[in-house]
Design an enzyme around this catalytic site. Sequence first.
Site, PDB file in Angstrom:
ATOM      1  N   GLY A  18       7.857   4.812   3.157  1.00  0.00           N
ATOM      2  CA  GLY A  18       8.829   5.036   2.098  1.00  0.00           C
ATOM      3  C   GLY A  18      10.018   5.802   2.614  1.00  0.00           C
ATOM      4  O   GLY A  18      10.242   5.903   3.824  1.00  0.00           O
ATOM      5  N   GLY A  19      10.805   6.382   1.674  1.00  0.00           N
ATOM      6  CA  GLY A  19      11.972   7.144   2.066  1.00  0.00           C
ATOM      7  C   GLY A  19      11.629   8.359   2.895  1.00  0.00           C
ATOM      8  O   GLY A  19      12.431   8.811   3.716  1.00  0.00           O
ATOM      9  N   VAL A  39       3.037   6.622   6.358  1.00  0.00           N
ATOM     10  CA  VAL A  39       1.751   7.205   5.981  1.00  0.00           C
ATOM     11  C   VAL A  39       0.664   6.521   6.795  1.00  0.00           C
ATOM     12  O   VAL A  39       0.620   5.293   6.897  1.00  0.00           O
ATOM     13  CB  VAL A  39       1.469   7.022   4.470  1.00  0.00           C
ATOM     14  CG1 VAL A  39       0.153   7.693   4.095  1.00  0.00           C
ATOM     15  CG2 VAL A  39       2.620   7.592   3.646  1.00  0.00           C
ATOM     16  N   ILE A  68      -0.588   2.820   6.699  1.00  0.00           N
ATOM     17  CA  ILE A  68      -0.974   2.274   5.397  1.00  0.00           C
ATOM     18  C   ILE A  68       0.169   2.296   4.379  1.00  0.00           C
ATOM     19  O   ILE A  68       0.010   1.830   3.251  1.00  0.00           O
ATOM     20  CB  ILE A  68      -2.185   3.029   4.804  1.00  0.00           C
ATOM     21  CG1 ILE A  68      -1.895   4.527   4.710  1.00  0.00           C
ATOM     22  CG2 ILE A  68      -3.424   2.761   5.646  1.00  0.00           C
ATOM     23  CD1 ILE A  68      -3.021   5.326   4.056  1.00  0.00           C
ATOM     24  N   GLY A  69       1.313   2.823   4.763  1.00  0.00           N
ATOM     25  CA  GLY A  69       2.424   2.849   3.827  1.00  0.00           C
ATOM     26  C   GLY A  69       3.683   3.375   4.476  1.00  0.00           C
ATOM     27  O   GLY A  69       3.652   3.965   5.561  1.00  0.00           O
ATOM     28  N   LYS A 114       1.100  11.837   5.954  1.00  0.00           N
ATOM     29  CA  LYS A 114       2.485  11.396   5.800  1.00  0.00           C
ATOM     30  C   LYS A 114       3.351  12.112   6.832  1.00  0.00           C
ATOM     31  O   LYS A 114       3.362  13.342   6.903  1.00  0.00           O
ATOM     32  CB  LYS A 114       2.981  11.696   4.382  1.00  0.00           C
ATOM     33  CG  LYS A 114       4.379  11.157   4.091  1.00  0.00           C
ATOM     34  CD  LYS A 114       4.903  11.655   2.760  1.00  0.00           C
ATOM     35  CE  LYS A 114       4.191  11.031   1.584  1.00  0.00           C
ATOM     36  NZ  LYS A 114       4.854  11.418   0.305  1.00  0.00           N
ATOM     37  N   ASP A 133      10.082  11.016 -10.496  1.00  0.00           N
ATOM     38  CA  ASP A 133       9.948   9.771  -9.734  1.00  0.00           C
ATOM     39  C   ASP A 133       8.701   9.001 -10.159  1.00  0.00           C
ATOM     40  O   ASP A 133       7.960   8.493  -9.316  1.00  0.00           O
ATOM     41  CB  ASP A 133       9.913  10.069  -8.235  1.00  0.00           C
ATOM     42  CG  ASP A 133      10.290   8.856  -7.389  1.00  0.00           C
ATOM     43  OD1 ASP A 133      10.942   7.937  -7.930  1.00  0.00           O
ATOM     44  OD2 ASP A 133       9.945   8.829  -6.199  1.00  0.00           O
ATOM     45  N   GLY A 168       8.980   8.659   5.039  1.00  0.00           N
ATOM     46  CA  GLY A 168       8.533   8.276   6.370  1.00  0.00           C
ATOM     47  C   GLY A 168       7.322   7.368   6.269  1.00  0.00           C
ATOM     48  O   GLY A 168       7.172   6.623   5.305  1.00  0.00           O
TER      49      GLY A 168
END
Length: 387
Positions: free
Chosen positions: A84-85, A89, A81-82, A109, A209, A87
Amino acid sequence: MKCFFFKDKSKNKRGSNSAPELHNQNKSDTSAITRASKSSSSLPSPRSIPELYKEKEHNLRVFSFQELREATNGFNRLLKIGEGGFGSVYKGTIKPPDGRGDPTVVAIKKLNTKGLQGHKQWLAEVQFLGVVNHQHLVKLLGYCAVDGERGIQRLLVYEFMPNRSLEDHLFNRALPTLPWKRRLDIILGSAEGLAYLHGGLEVQVIYRDFKSSNVLLDEDFKAKLSDFGLAREGPQGDRTHVSTAVVGTYGYAAPEYVDTGHLTIQSDIWSFGVVLYEILTGRRVLERNRPAMEQKLLEWVKQFPADTNKFSMIIDPRLRNQYSIASARKIAKLADSCLIKNAKDRPAMSQIVERLKEAIQVSEEGVASGSRSSESSGSKFFQRKPR
């Protein structure tokens, strides 16, 4: 939008399925995550995040890697489902610890060991989310830390947020338009979460962030801040800032932080101002497919000051006539105050919360009045054709 990392040289040490502890901090980050030296004052020094975490670590569940593999059907790509930096998810389903009762849907995650973010960011997230407790911060349920023959495994297990992120709803044209009232409620919840981090704990926390992709939305569209891998403790004692490697996301990081590496809570305020303009405009902080004068959001909106008649030109056209122009002006002025170049002149998050509540009240009063006439007639609502 990808994160930039000018420095990230943390090394992993062998561990086990036990409560994570801090290892191998570089000198630039030491002041942010260790306890301040005791002064001659009789007042006790505030405890650090690692110290506070020791009191609450028992609240987090320690998962085996096999449990999380089964929860995600072998980390099936269809459940992803996602990314990023850190890894990837995955949506997963975990069983209760005692095996009784209904399973729980969660977000898992999984650290990409070849990615930009490593063990240090994973560890920071475990410890910060293990300490904080607020309705507008995502809840960490547990983690997995295994070092085996096949390498290290670092995973985090969160409550599942079915409505994805603020970023998705602002910029994904396949999703329904996010209504004005809901936008205000989401940004208020985000502000309350940041205010808690800045002043609601024994130690001050700099989120570092804040961006629309890190504002997750639950089934009721309640905002919850996520991704604490870059969070740091604020300065203590007579120090004015934390010196650290410059990391974050392009367009959201405060200029003084990018230039000097000096981190303060005012850095979060700048990032908040950027997201306020994203809320208003429905535009990303950087859009290279637009004309040169419109690519950088903060430069573009300067052409349409809140007190001018042309201000309405920046409002997200997908809102059509369903927004309060008076409230929108207040949001823009608040954003401008967050984006003041001199960091010390920016408002505190507690002040931002109050100003957002005022903007919401103005918006609700406009709805109650039922006015829909043109801006030139002094109405609180302005109708224009979508571009």
